[in-house]
Design an enzyme around this catalytic site. Sequence first.
Site, mmCIF file in Angstrom:
data_model
loop_
_atom_site.group_PDB
_atom_site.id
_atom_site.type_symbol
_atom_site.label_atom_id
_atom_site.label_comp_id
_atom_site.label_asym_id
_atom_site.label_seq_id
_atom_site.Cartn_x
_atom_site.Cartn_y
_atom_site.Cartn_z
ATOM 1 N N LEU A 64 0.836 -1.207 0.000
ATOM 2 C CA LEU A 64 0.000 0.000 0.000
ATOM 3 C C LEU A 64 0.872 1.258 0.000
ATOM 4 C CD1 LEU A 64 -2.401 -1.524 2.621
ATOM 5 C CD2 LEU A 64 -3.053 -0.914 0.277
ATOM 6 N N PRO A 65 0.282 2.426 -0.321
ATOM 7 C CA PRO A 65 1.107 3.634 -0.476
ATOM 8 C C PRO A 65 1.859 4.050 0.794
ATOM 9 C CG PRO A 65 -1.057 3.956 -1.483
ATOM 10 C CD PRO A 65 -1.106 2.652 -0.740
ATOM 11 N N THR A 95 6.513 0.704 2.019
ATOM 12 C CA THR A 95 7.565 1.430 2.743
ATOM 13 C C THR A 95 6.885 2.376 3.725
ATOM 14 O OG1 THR A 95 8.963 1.366 0.772
ATOM 15 C CG2 THR A 95 9.594 2.911 2.511
ATOM 16 N N LYS A 170 15.431 -0.352 4.743
ATOM 17 C CA LYS A 170 14.895 0.305 3.538
ATOM 18 C C LYS A 170 15.088 1.823 3.605
ATOM 19 C CE LYS A 170 12.282 1.024 -0.127
ATOM 20 N NZ LYS A 170 12.771 0.738 -1.453
ATOM 21 N N LYS A 245 8.802 11.050 0.191
ATOM 22 C CA LYS A 245 8.179 10.318 1.311
ATOM 23 C C LYS A 245 9.253 9.556 2.105
ATOM 24 C CE LYS A 245 6.469 6.147 1.088
ATOM 25 N NZ LYS A 245 5.711 4.895 0.956
HETATM 26 P P1 NAD Z 1 0.766 2.560 -6.078
HETATM 27 O O1 NAD Z 1 0.224 3.872 -5.668
HETATM 28 O O2 NAD Z 1 1.007 2.277 -7.518
HETATM 29 O O3 NAD Z 1 -0.204 1.373 -5.531
HETATM 30 C C1 NAD Z 1 -0.874 1.395 -4.310
HETATM 31 C C2 NAD Z 1 -2.175 0.624 -4.467
HETATM 32 O O4 NAD Z 1 -2.822 0.567 -3.207
HETATM 33 C C3 NAD Z 1 -3.169 1.291 -5.443
HETATM 34 O O5 NAD Z 1 -3.595 0.340 -6.396
HETATM 35 C C4 NAD Z 1 -4.309 1.752 -4.537
HETATM 36 O O6 NAD Z 1 -5.569 1.707 -5.167
HETATM 37 C C5 NAD Z 1 -4.210 0.725 -3.420
HETATM 38 N N1 NAD Z 1 -4.849 1.168 -2.193
HETATM 39 C C6 NAD Z 1 -4.709 2.358 -1.557
HETATM 40 N N2 NAD Z 1 -5.452 2.380 -0.428
HETATM 41 C C7 NAD Z 1 -6.072 1.171 -0.360
HETATM 42 C C8 NAD Z 1 -6.979 0.577 0.563
HETATM 43 N N3 NAD Z 1 -7.403 1.235 1.641
HETATM 44 N N4 NAD Z 1 -7.411 -0.678 0.304
HETATM 45 C C9 NAD Z 1 -6.985 -1.351 -0.779
HETATM 46 N N5 NAD Z 1 -6.135 -0.842 -1.703
HETATM 47 C C10 NAD Z 1 -5.683 0.405 -1.484
HETATM 48 O O7 NAD Z 1 2.100 2.363 -5.220
HETATM 49 P P2 NAD Z 1 3.338 1.393 -5.563
HETATM 50 O O8 NAD Z 1 4.285 2.074 -6.486
HETATM 51 O O9 NAD Z 1 2.794 0.046 -5.903
HETATM 52 O O10 NAD Z 1 4.072 1.366 -4.140
HETATM 53 C C11 NAD Z 1 3.526 0.658 -3.031
HETATM 54 C C12 NAD Z 1 4.502 0.751 -1.879
HETATM 55 O O11 NAD Z 1 5.779 0.215 -2.269
HETATM 56 C C13 NAD Z 1 4.795 2.192 -1.408
HETATM 57 O O12 NAD Z 1 4.887 2.192 -0.006
HETATM 58 C C14 NAD Z 1 6.120 2.530 -2.068
HETATM 59 O O13 NAD Z 1 6.860 3.499 -1.337
HETATM 60 C C15 NAD Z 1 6.808 1.184 -2.070
HETATM 61 N N6 NAD Z 1 7.819 1.003 -3.129
HETATM 62 C C16 NAD Z 1 7.589 1.422 -4.393
HETATM 63 C C17 NAD Z 1 8.565 1.234 -5.362
HETATM 64 C C18 NAD Z 1 8.353 1.703 -6.798
HETATM 65 O O14 NAD Z 1 9.312 1.687 -7.569
HETATM 66 N N7 NAD Z 1 7.148 2.072 -7.184
HETATM 67 C C19 NAD Z 1 9.771 0.589 -5.034
HETATM 68 C C20 NAD Z 1 9.950 0.135 -3.737
HETATM 69 C C21 NAD Z 1 8.973 0.338 -2.777
#
Ligand code: NAD
Length: 304
Positions: A64-65, A95, A170, A245
């Site tokens: 999740l975000p 994260t 991380k 973030k």
């Molecule tokens: P994203 O925004 O693409 O995906 C998040 C998903 O969570 C979305 O599909 C959203 O609809 C869903 N969501 C939000 N609230 C919700 C709820 N209450 N119930 C159900 N679903 C819900 O984010 P991402 O890029 O997939 O990143 C996710 C996590 O991983 C973050 O914490 C980010 O910091 C971490 N991360 C991302 C990357 C990257 O390269 N994108 C790399 C490493 C770590």
Amino acid sequence: MKIGFIGLGNMGAPMALNLLKAGHAVSVFDLSAQAVRTLADAGAQAAGSPRAAASEAECVITMLPAAPHVRSVLTADDGILAGIAPGVPIVDSSTIDPATVKACAELAARHGNAFVDAPVSGGTGGAATGTLTFMVGGSASAYEQVKPVLSAMGTNIVHCGDTGTGQVAKICNNLVLGISMAGVAEAMSLGEALGIDTKVLGGIINTSTGRCWSSDTYNPMPGVIDSAPSSRGYSGGFGTDLMLKDLGLATDAARSVRQPVYLGALAQQLYQTMSTHGAGRLDFSAVIRLYRQDGREASGGGAR
Ligand code: NAD
């Protein structure tokens, strides 16, 4: 194994797909109906809530975000804890801050569940190819329990220590990354201003002591590394707002232990400035634009 998966965004969707490919039965939930449909088309079971996704699972994963999303998905009336059976581990790969992890772990423990932090490194590319690094915080027995599941999504599954230490690893890694990118941007811009060919300079740094991931893989100067986001207008890659973030998590965590993070705080302000000026969705290597405001960039990637 039956797995509940909540959060099917840029990272979660390809991770859940890899669980399916490995033969697991995956029950998925996301606020986006489209994201759920895409996974259901690939063979997952669509769930109507986190509670439903968790109800028959033998392991539950969240991606999740940020911290508020993790807390609410865990504790809401239709959340994970309302549906999960005792003894089933919960793995959070988002994260978030170590303090939230510990609070979630305490809540989960009251229900008889281990809550394991397992943030990832490797980006969307690593999520797609199943080559993520997982930094796992939790007891040794919880780690052994979840390791086979994580192995379907990553190649490097590291036990960092007790609950919260995965997030510590991380946050510290991304602290280095945010600072190193700003340093490479500064040096590449200085070299350009002093008249050296930037491709030559990039080559020198990448075979010298300045070499790092920010210089040899995501070099912020357009045209130095063809596959880097800088060579495609800073699209894709790792968003500036996500880096912002993560640096916020680092400076907050540092304050909690009264530890200085001089360079991290400065880097945070650089990415904050970018975000304020509308560049939050660009790859974080676009930080080089703070050094190249006079139009030179237009020749090597365009000022978008
Ligand atoms: P994203 O925004 O693409 O995906 C998040 C998903 O969570 C979305 O599909 C959203 O609809 C869903 N969501 C939000 N609230 C919700 C709820 N209450 N119930 C159900 N679903 C819900 O984010 P991402 O890029 O997939 O990143 C996710 C996590 O991983 C973050 O914490 C980010 O910091 C971490 N991360 C991302 C990357 C990257 O390269 N994108 C790399 C490493 C770590």
